[in-house]
Design a protein around this motif. Sequence first.
Motif, PDB file in Angstrom:
ATOM      1  N   ASP A 181      11.829 -12.544  -6.705  1.00  0.00           N
ATOM      2  CA  ASP A 181      11.808 -11.628  -5.562  1.00  0.00           C
ATOM      3  C   ASP A 181      10.582 -11.882  -4.683  1.00  0.00           C
ATOM      4  N   ASP A 182      10.684 -11.513  -3.418  1.00  0.00           N
ATOM      5  CA  ASP A 182       9.531 -11.550  -2.498  1.00  0.00           C
ATOM      6  C   ASP A 182       8.869 -12.917  -2.482  1.00  0.00           C
ATOM      7  N   GLU A 238      15.868 -12.082   2.428  1.00  0.00           N
ATOM      8  CA  GLU A 238      15.751 -10.627   2.425  1.00  0.00           C
ATOM      9  C   GLU A 238      15.458 -10.126   3.840  1.00  0.00           C
TER      10      GLU A 238
HETATM   11 MG    MG Z   1      12.083  -8.291  -2.199  1.00  0.00          MG
END
Ligand code: MG
Length: 284
Positions: A181-182, A238
């Motif tokens: 993620d990220d 995202e």
């Molecule tokens: Mg994220």
Amino acid sequence: VAKDAGRNRYSRYTPALQEAALLRLRLANDLRGALANGQLHVLYQPIVHLATGQVRKAEALLRWTHPARGNVSPATFIPIAESTGQIGEIGEWVFLQAVEQVRRWREQLHPDFQISVNKSPVQFREAGHDRTAWHDRMKALGLPGDCIAVEITEGLLLDAGHGVAGQLDALRRAGVAISLDDFGIGYSSLSYLQKFDIDVLKIDQSFVRGLSATSKDMALCKAIIAMAHALGMKVVAEGVETEAQRQLLTAAGCDYGQGYLFARPMPAEAFETWRLNAAGVSAG
Ligand code: MG
Ligand code: C2E
Ligand code: MG
Ligand code: MG
């Protein structure tokens, strides 16, 4: 006014800090009863296959409706839950919600449907013998591992003591996907991509926000996509909010998009209705 603020900064700063600490304490206290009192619920945000528009994935995102304060952001209460040790119980509950949901959606929406669940580094570190491993629990429920993707962050891999590698390995061997993620805003050390088997990179929304054909963000997104594909990983962008971003990412070969352009996180029922009506989705 600015001058006053400057001169009085110290005296104003201290009460503000105390207030923030007090709020954290209050929230930590209120969070203790939140699960039992039905104040937590899980929303689902679609992850859209960019080339086809198909929706066979969603991310589970936790919400807390505080009786007095209304919605408290997970960006506020997850760190509190992590520091008080409540994240274990709460994270386990989110996982079980997602498992029940994906079981239904595999029957109702698509046999390959998959739900992503965020897992805090604290949950990995506190994984004791008292808690059944997620893949074991899924097996007991008769659900294949690929029903679930676990979203982790770069920090977990950098500081991967506490048997983290073994836990990730066991998840993967059971077919559970691992998403990073990220991606791109953490420690930007790429060595862990070599050390750990990651299935999906999620490009952080800060790179998606500034996308235009000539921007540096475009160059970074293209480079991340090329690197991920060369290493056999899929890519999710995202925070896709505009049609222009969707087109640039699709042209760059990005596999999936997630963001307000497609839909905000929503309750399961609204997700089902949205999916029925979404263009390019009904075909499968
Ligand atoms: Mg994220
Ligand atoms: P995340 O995992 O990176 O989740 C994506 C966040 O971006 C979500 O915020 C989502 O609502 C938001 N988002 C999605 N599309 C857009 C968009 O187009 N524009 C913008 N500006 N934002 C978008 P949310 O739901 O507030 O969650 C914040 C963070 O809280 C999550 O970031 C995740 O790190 C954490 N979190 C949420 N639920 C859980 C959970 O069940 N367990 C754990 N450990 N963490 C969670
Ligand atoms: Mg996530
Ligand atoms: Mg995040």
